[in-house]
Write a protein that holds these residues in place. Structure first.
Motif, PDB file in Angstrom:
ATOM      1  N   ARG A  17      -5.461  13.762   7.475  1.00 12.61           N
ATOM      2  CA  ARG A  17      -5.132  12.708   6.518  1.00 12.61           C
ATOM      3  C   ARG A  17      -6.406  12.020   6.036  1.00 12.61           C
ATOM      4  N   GLU A  78      -6.096  16.791   2.918  1.00 10.00           N
ATOM      5  CA  GLU A  78      -4.874  16.217   2.359  1.00 10.00           C
ATOM      6  C   GLU A  78      -4.854  16.358   0.841  1.00 10.00           C
ATOM      7  N   VAL A  79      -6.035  16.218   0.222  1.00  3.44           N
ATOM      8  CA  VAL A  79      -6.155  16.319  -1.235  1.00  3.44           C
ATOM      9  C   VAL A  79      -7.293  17.276  -1.577  1.00  3.44           C
ATOM     10  N   SER A 104      -1.415  20.942   0.933  1.00  2.00           N
ATOM     11  CA  SER A 104      -2.381  20.019   0.333  1.00  2.00           C
ATOM     12  C   SER A 104      -1.925  19.617  -1.070  1.00  2.00           C
ATOM     13  N   LYS A 105      -2.253  18.401  -1.467  1.00  2.00           N
ATOM     14  CA  LYS A 105      -2.033  17.963  -2.840  1.00  2.00           C
ATOM     15  C   LYS A 105      -3.230  18.407  -3.679  1.00  2.00           C
ATOM     16  N   ASP A 125      -0.450  19.540  -8.549  1.00  2.00           N
ATOM     17  CA  ASP A 125       0.422  18.393  -8.273  1.00  2.00           C
ATOM     18  C   ASP A 125       0.124  17.261  -9.246  1.00  2.00           C
ATOM     19  N   LEU A 140      -6.032   8.773  -5.465  1.00  2.00           N
ATOM     20  CA  LEU A 140      -5.990   8.725  -3.998  1.00  2.00           C
ATOM     21  C   LEU A 140      -5.116   7.575  -3.500  1.00  2.00           C
ATOM     22  N   ASP A 142      -2.460   6.491  -4.988  1.00  2.00           N
ATOM     23  CA  ASP A 142      -1.073   6.935  -5.138  1.00  2.00           C
ATOM     24  C   ASP A 142      -0.705   7.980  -4.085  1.00  2.00           C
ATOM     25  N   VAL A 143      -1.661   8.808  -3.668  1.00  2.00           N
ATOM     26  CA  VAL A 143      -1.395   9.758  -2.582  1.00  2.00           C
ATOM     27  C   VAL A 143      -1.055   8.996  -1.311  1.00  2.00           C
ATOM     28  N   GLU A 144      -1.798   7.953  -1.016  1.00  2.00           N
ATOM     29  CA  GLU A 144      -1.538   7.147   0.172  1.00  2.00           C
ATOM     30  C   GLU A 144      -0.140   6.530   0.137  1.00  2.00           C
ATOM     31  N   ASP A 146       2.380   7.786  -1.499  1.00  2.00           N
ATOM     32  CA  ASP A 146       3.365   8.828  -1.783  1.00  2.00           C
ATOM     33  C   ASP A 146       4.021   8.610  -3.146  1.00  2.00           C
ATOM     34  N   LEU A 148       2.367   9.874  -6.105  1.00  2.00           N
ATOM     35  CA  LEU A 148       1.491  10.640  -6.987  1.00  2.00           C
ATOM     36  C   LEU A 148       2.224  11.039  -8.261  1.00  2.00           C
TER      37      LEU A 148
END
Length: 510
Positions: A17, A78-79, A104-105, A125, A140, A142-144, A146, A148
């Motif tokens: 993560r 993770e990204v 992975s995103k 994605d 990033l 928005d990834v945190e 969830d 995105l």
């Protein structure tokens, strides 16, 4: 140098993560040109994005063109951020599919995403359209959370000074001639119909960084040689003059891409030389005024090209000329004419490109409208393959002419004909030419074993020492110390005296 590393043997580890991996995908190398040109400097796209990464994220950069294999997958990021150019879009999409299948995103950005966003969106994605430095922290975040989104967009209107300096500390320094690649000015005053900067949706106004910030970046990286990768460092002459005076005390050397307009004022070229400029990359494009007018290229008349080259040479600055073949006014004799002109004017280096209609540009629309496109295999839109029907040449004639130009200009005989007349410059010139142009057989080995910097370093240090002595001679003309802050009146006196000397000496002897 033509086959990407296999992904079949890659094994994904546990996902980490808050770990981001930034990838520059592999692309095939043109065997006509120097393999060494691909490792002169690192891409700033990824180092700039890395600098915008929040501190609680771990970020890593992987350039497949450094021949260290496929990207690292243990731990699994993770990204994954991938920069996409149309020539390696297929490879970028393959990498994206591999990482997405394993959780992975994947975020895609770059010029091809701007010109073909719908195509890119099918493989990611999220896509980033526009200034990635602005968008990356938001992505990033928005990834945190969830949350995105599939598409992010930003303009290039923001002040360039707000961008953090690139993360050069993430690069393998031994893999490049220099890691000090810098952009001081972003955008271009020209909008040539064949250039990627004329892509639909790409609006990049001229923006500059404070000269003091550029000086800090050059000093911090600790390299004796820097490369400005601006589209045109001379777009704002007053800024270039200020930048040169800021860089002068560093006693480093550098090269940059400029247009011939900087030679309108020889005193500006002199400022460049005094600040450490030893080489310029100039987009001559063509020796035909008709071709340049059709391409909407604002440039001096081609009849004045030779005189302007002499202005650079008279100030100890080498010229790498960039030329495009395949314009509508090009005929069978254009290749021999071009080669002869380059040799007569002793251009130290020349780079050739087959006219290529990039998607989204005025040239692409013209070729599409006239039904002259041969295919849409983006991997061949690399300026080394013919992808359209020329007007006065067959596709085979254009391809063979391009091949002949490289063979002619990279030959030992041509290298010797273009040698500088100044004796002290002869050995560095020959060493650089033969390493860069005649050693493709060993470049793969040098790149793979990270020996690029070690091989270039002696030549770079030699050139820097020669140039520092040259600068001190100029400074002594006015009784000042090289590298010190100099009042404008004294600088004007130096310029006047050097102009008198230059006028009295033959070309190349300054």
């Amino acid at each position: 140098m033509v086959t990407p590393p296999s992904l079949d043997a890659a094994q994904a580890g546990a996902q980490e993560r808050r770990h981001a991996l930034l990838i520059n995908p592999f692309y095939p190398k043109d065997p006509h040109a120097s393999f060494g040109k691909h490792v002169l400097t690192p891409t700033l796209a990824l180092t700039s994005i890395a600098a915008a990464t929040p501190p609680h994220w771990r970020v890593r950069i992987w350039d497949e063109n450094l021949l260290q294999g496929a990207p690292p997958t243990d731990p699994l990021p993770e990204v994954v951020g991938i920069t996409v150019h149309l020539t390696f879009a297929r490879r970028a999409y393959a990498l994206a599919a591999w990482f997405r299948e394993r959780g992975s995103k994947v975020v895609l950005g770059g010029l091809h995403v701007i010109s073909c966003p719908d195509e890119a969106a099918a493989h990611a994605d999220a896509i980033a359209i526009g200034d990635g430095v602005q968008l990356w922290p938001e992505i990033l975040r928005d990834v945190e959370r969830d949350t995105l989104r599939p598409r992010y967009a930003a303009t290039y209107e923001r002040a360039y000074n707000l961008d953090p300096p690139p993360r050069r500390d993430l690069l393998p320094h031994g893999s490049f001639l220099t890691t000090t690649s810098i952009i001081a000015t972003r955008g271009c005053v020209n909008r040539c119909g064949f250039c990627y900067l004329s892509t639909d949706g790409l609006v990049m106004p001229c923006r500059v960084r404070e000269p003091a910030d550029i000086r800090r970046q050059m000093a911090a990286d600790g390299q004796p040689f820097a490369v400005f990768v601006d589209n045109n460092l001379g777009a704002k002459p007053d800024y270039l003059r200020t930048l040169c005076r800021e860089l002068r005390p560093l006693e480093k050397i550098w090269s940059a891409a400029v247009t011939l307009d900087v030679t309108d004022d020889p005193s500006l070229v002199r400022e460049m030389a005094l600040a450490g400029c030893t080489g310029v990359f100039v987009g001559f494009e063509s020796l035909s005024d008709e071709n340049l007018a059709h391409a909407q290229k604002r440039t001096p008349r081609t009849a004045d090209y030779a005189r302007r080259v002499r202005v650079f040479h008279d100030h100890g600055i080498q010229v790498n000329g960039s030329f495009v073949v395949g314009f509508d006014d090009d005929h069978r004799g254009c290749f021999a004419t071009l080669a002869q002109w380059i040799e007569e004017n002793r251009l130290e280096c020349a780079t050739f490109h087959i006219l290529t209609p990039y998607p989204g540009t005025p040239l692409f629309r013209q070729m599409e409208r006239e039904e002259r496109l041969l295919h849409r295999d983006w991997s061949l839109y690399d300026t080394a393959h013919v992808v359209f029907r020329p007007k006065h040449l067959t596709p085979d004639e254009l391809a063979l002419g391009y091949d002949w130009l490289y063979r002619r200009l990279f030959s030992p005989a041509s290298i010797w004909r273009r040698r500088p007349s100044q004796a002290a410059a002869l050995l560095p010139y020959l060493a650089g030419c033969f390493l860069y142009k005649r050693c493709n057989r060993i470049w793969r080995w040098l790149i793979r074993h990270r020996l690029v910097h070690a091989v270039w370093a002696p030549l770079i240090h030699w050139t820097r020492l020669r140039h520092v002595r040259f600068r001190k001679r100029l400074a002594r003309l006015a009784g000042i110390t090289a590298g010190t802050s100099t009042p404008n009146a004294v600088i004007d006196a130096v310029e006047s005296r050097v102009r008198e000397l230059a006028d009295a000496l033959p070309p190349h002897s300054t």
